[in-house]
Design an enzyme around this catalytic site. Sequence first.
Site, PDB file in Angstrom:
ATOM      1  CB  THR A   1      -4.434  22.907   7.748  1.00 31.24           C
ATOM      2  OG1 THR A   1      -4.764  21.642   8.297  1.00 31.24           O
ATOM      3  CG2 THR A   1      -5.718  23.615   7.377  1.00 31.24           C
TER       4      THR A   1
ATOM      5  CB  SER B   1     -12.830  23.443  12.994  1.00 25.24           C
ATOM      6  OG  SER B   1     -11.567  23.916  12.558  1.00 25.24           O
TER       7      SER B   1
ATOM      8  CE1 TYR C   1      -5.675  26.583  12.184  1.00 22.23           C
ATOM      9  CE2 TYR C   1      -6.457  24.321  11.953  1.00 22.23           C
ATOM     10  CZ  TYR C   1      -5.470  25.278  11.775  1.00 22.23           C
ATOM     11  OH  TYR C   1      -4.295  24.924  11.162  1.00 22.23           O
ATOM     12  CG  HIS C   2      -9.404  22.615  10.000  1.00 17.72           C
ATOM     13  ND1 HIS C   2      -9.857  22.097  11.194  1.00 17.72           N
ATOM     14  CD2 HIS C   2      -8.219  21.996   9.772  1.00 17.72           C
ATOM     15  CE1 HIS C   2      -8.992  21.192  11.652  1.00 17.72           C
ATOM     16  NE2 HIS C   2      -7.984  21.108  10.815  1.00 17.72           N
TER      17      HIS C   2
ATOM     18  CE  LYS D   1      -3.573  27.290   9.388  1.00 16.47           C
ATOM     19  NZ  LYS D   1      -2.314  28.029   9.549  1.00 16.47           N
TER      20      LYS D   1
END
Length: 404
Positions: free
Chosen positions: A155, A190, A192-193, A196
């Site tokens: 991302t 976040s 989530y980020h 990655k």
Amino acid sequence: QQAYEHSSSKPKKVMVIGGDGYCGWATALHLSNKGYEVAIVDNLVRRLFDHQLGLDSLTPITSIQNRVRRWKSLTGKTIQLFIGDICDFEFLSEAFKSFEPDAAVHFGEQRSAPYSMIDRSRAVYTQHNNVIGTLNVLFAIKEYSDECHLVKLGTMGEYGTPNIDIEEGFITITHNGRTDTLPYPKQASSFYHLSKVHDSHNIAFTCKAWGIRATDLNQGVVYGVRTDETALHEELSNRFDYDGVFGTALNRFCVQAAVGHPLTVYGKGGQTRGYLDIRDTVQCVELAIANPAKPGEFRVFNQFTEQFSVNELAKLVTAAGAKLGLEVQTKSVPNPRVEAEEHYYNAKHTKLIELGLVPHLLSDSLLDSLLNFAIQYKDRVDTAQIMPSVSWKKMGAKPRTVSV
Ligand code: NAD
Ligand code: USQ
């Protein structure tokens, strides 16, 4: 004619991990259409999240089994299905041994920043699912298909919003008189980020240590829904998320405009990101597969075509709505996230163009068709799901449950 169509290194078998999801389904069909032999690996957990949170796609989507049956009946092409969790190494090993992929495209992660910020258990789930799943894919490649090219969806959010230009993966720095090319600094915002970022480090390390060949596609925010293949039949329809957890900015704004909900610009609206049409997602992945990384090479491509601030998107949707007779309002919503709302943003994105990407830039006609698409399905919209409900600051260890 694009150069990659003549590439002699075009692999035949592609495993699409996460092939029941938004980007994965469109990609699986596109690759199958282009003559690749495709297998989908997915544990359908995304459909479970929707049930658990009381969400639904704007578009009705049928089961993955019906999807691949319909594809076969329309085109004669077979897509193999492996239903299971890539965090289960035994399952993943069997899928690798049975299919023997030349390339593995890995979309199969928990991909929502708000979902990862609901509570502790969702934060832990996201990082476990994403980091362990990717590690298992790396081990499966090493054990069973060491020539297999990993094409991993990363991302743009790995880089955050630094006050300098963003390069594609690496930056050359001179420090105290010495110069080196190093991984570009990561400032994800976040859990989530951040998952990655952890994935990228594990992949880079295994390229060096084991000679894995990998391409990390740092993708921007995707918009749109139709691709040539998903438009063929309603049973091939892709999902379209508009809710406050899984819906992404431009797709959400189109649905909001269609139902007369004010556009939800978070905070000052200067948040700028890279965006791309889903038709370019499938093109970029195909280009990466057709032009594989060399053994031991860790490549990073920034996969987006244009930059927009949230305010710019709101303006574009307002103007497109006016042409269709919609009176679109915008409302600044207190920002549920912790992020810069006014900042410098200039990210390089030339490597995919050099490989032959011909972008579908955001145009009036695409916005028209997206808005018309949202209007077509507007009776399915649950307006209670539009406002954001997850706060970066308020999340805690206490499990959050959904009540009616
Ligand atoms: P999605 O949620 O629609 O699809 C992800 C799919 O992966 C789902 O079908 C899910 O069931 C599956 N999956 C998740 N964990 C799994 C596991 N452990 N084992 C097997 N299958 C699993 O998401 P999407 O929007 O298609 O995103 C796909 C990828 O692209 C993600 O990695 C995401 O981070 C990345 N990406 C998406 C966007 C976007 O705007 N949608 C932008 C940039 C990057
Ligand atoms: N935003 C609004 N209003 C909304 C929704 C979002 O102002 O109604 C703002 C957000 O605050 C953020 C920006 O728009 O600043 C983008 O948010 P988003 O929800 O569209 O995208 P994001 O959370 O970053 O995540 C999505 C995908 C994720 C992918 C990422 C690419 O869900 O899987 O990794 O886009 S990127 O943004 O480049 O990191």
